[in-house]
Scaffold this active site. Structure first.
Site, PDB file in Angstrom:
ATOM      1  N   HIS A   1       2.222   6.954  13.027  1.00 51.53           N
ATOM      2  CA  HIS A   1       2.214   5.708  12.249  1.00 51.53           C
ATOM      3  C   HIS A   1       2.402   4.520  13.198  1.00 51.53           C
ATOM      4  CE1 HIS A   1       3.340   2.573   9.445  1.00 51.53           C
ATOM      5  NE2 HIS A   1       2.760   3.306   8.510  1.00 51.53           N
TER       6      HIS A   1
ATOM      7  N   SER B   1      -1.569  -2.370   2.714  1.00 56.76           N
ATOM      8  CA  SER B   1      -1.517  -3.243   1.526  1.00 56.76           C
ATOM      9  C   SER B   1      -2.429  -2.778   0.391  1.00 56.76           C
ATOM     10  CB  SER B   1      -1.838  -4.697   1.906  1.00 56.76           C
ATOM     11  OG  SER B   1      -0.853  -5.195   2.794  1.00 56.76           O
TER      12      SER B   1
ATOM     13  N   GLY C   1       1.803  -3.938   5.279  1.00 52.32           N
ATOM     14  CA  GLY C   1       2.955  -4.691   4.794  1.00 52.32           C
ATOM     15  C   GLY C   1       2.751  -6.200   4.833  1.00 52.32           C
TER      16      GLY C   1
ATOM     17  N   GLU D   1      -5.294   2.870   9.385  1.00 53.08           N
ATOM     18  CA  GLU D   1      -4.388   1.813   8.956  1.00 53.08           C
ATOM     19  C   GLU D   1      -4.492   0.632   9.923  1.00 53.08           C
ATOM     20  OE1 GLU D   1      -1.154   3.496   6.252  1.00 53.08           O
ATOM     21  OE2 GLU D   1      -0.388   3.617   8.282  1.00 53.08           O
TER      22      GLU D   1
ATOM     23  N   ASN E   1       4.124   6.515   1.382  1.00 57.02           N
ATOM     24  CA  ASN E   1       5.014   6.515   2.545  1.00 57.02           C
ATOM     25  C   ASN E   1       6.203   5.623   2.208  1.00 57.02           C
ATOM     26  OD1 ASN E   1       6.227   6.276   5.031  1.00 57.02           O
ATOM     27  ND2 ASN E   1       4.526   5.183   6.014  1.00 57.02           N
TER      28      ASN E   1
HETATM   29  P1  PGA Z   1       1.743  -0.929   3.098  1.00 57.94           P
HETATM   30  O1  PGA Z   1       2.048   0.222   4.161  1.00 57.94           O
HETATM   31  O2  PGA Z   1       1.016  -0.281   1.953  1.00 57.94           O
HETATM   32  O3  PGA Z   1       3.077  -1.463   2.716  1.00 57.94           O
HETATM   33  O4  PGA Z   1       0.892  -1.947   3.794  1.00 57.94           O
HETATM   34  C1  PGA Z   1       1.108   1.215   4.473  1.00 57.94           C
HETATM   35  C2  PGA Z   1       1.655   2.134   5.544  1.00 57.94           C
HETATM   36  O5  PGA Z   1       2.290   1.649   6.479  1.00 57.94           O
HETATM   37  O6  PGA Z   1       1.483   3.367   5.473  1.00 57.94           O
END
Ligand code: PGA
Length: 249
Positions: free
Chosen positions: A91, A207, A167, A161, A9
């Site tokens: 999301h 992450s 993030g 998620e 993504n």
């Molecule tokens: P991330 O994002 O891997 O940066 O934590 C995952 C996502 O939001 O799909």
């Protein structure tokens, strides 16, 4: 056996030329599904670059109407026209920053399916909800309302998620993630049937990086990853693809 998915993504990152560059550097795979989700403006160029090499192009959102006076919005027909086979819906960033409700997400899913486009439906709890042990309640609500009046899940993938892991560098432990994935699979079983729950693919997102991917992907109910930050780095993303391929052998 469920085929693994590694999905990138890209969120609001990369110009058209940068997206083309990144798309060119992504490894193709014969035994797992590789998906990349660039921004709207790069979808067509990335689809042309990939040129049916097996990588699947996804959008990050749509508006649940075919066309009309919805300034600034993009319809499922338009992403299909730009070469998309999939769209990420629900999301947590859409839910949080753009106030998307489960009802709206449900409308978007139904409209997308009408165009024969696959959906990655994201669900997940925030930190407060986890701390107050509301995780299962929140996930149940997101699944029940998000999938309301949808009888066929063959074009749907779920992405779990945990919002606190997106993030942040904070990742759910493989055991924590497995427990929640198993809850989601059982929930799908109670809403549909055993066959549907065995077939549906459930991705982990939050992450995921090359150094933690293997532990997560090895879990019984984790069928791949939805990857934000690490998908912008081709070396890291390709490593995760290789790990998924190894586990899938
Ligand atoms: P991330 O994002 O891997 O940066 O934590 C995952 C996502 O939001 O799909």
């Amino acid at each position: 056996m469920r085929k693994m998915i590694i999905a990138g993504n890209w969120k609001m990152n990369k110009t058209i030329s940068e997206s083309i560059e990144l798309a060119k550097s992504i490894k193709t795979s014969s035994n797992i599904d590789v998906i990349i989700a660039p921004t709207f403006t790069s979808l067509k160029s990335v689809s042309e670059t990939i040129n049916n090499n097996g990588i699947i192009v996804s959008a990050q959102n749509i508006h649940p109407k075919d066309s009309g006076a919805y300034t600034g919005e993009i319809s499922p027909l338009m992403i299909k026209d730009a070469g998309c086979k999939t769209v990420i819906l629900g999301h947590s960033e859409r839910r949080e920053y753009f106030n998307e409700s489960n009802q709206l997400i449900n409308e978007k899913i139904k409209k997308t399916l009408n165009y024969d486009i696959n959906v990655i439906l994201c669900v997940g709890e925030n930190l407060d909800q986890r701390k107050t042990e509301k995780t299962n309640e929140i996930l149940s609500e997101q699944l029940e309302l998000g999938l309301s009046n949808i009888n066929d899940l063959s074009k749907i993938t779920i992405a779990y998620e945990p919002v606190w892991a997106i993030g942040t560098g904070e990742v759910a432990s493989p055991e924590q993630a497995q427990e929640t994935h198993s809850f989601i699979r059982n929930k799908i079983k109670s809403m549909y049937d055993e066959e549907t729950s065995n077939k549906i693919r459930i991705l982990y997102g939050g992450s995921m990086k090359p150094d933690n991917a293997e532990g997560l992907l090895n879990q019984q109910d984790i069928d791949g990853g939805l990857i934000g930050g690490a998908s912008l780095n081709p070396e890291a993303f390709n490593k995760i693809i290789s790990l998924a391929e190894k586990i899938s052998q």
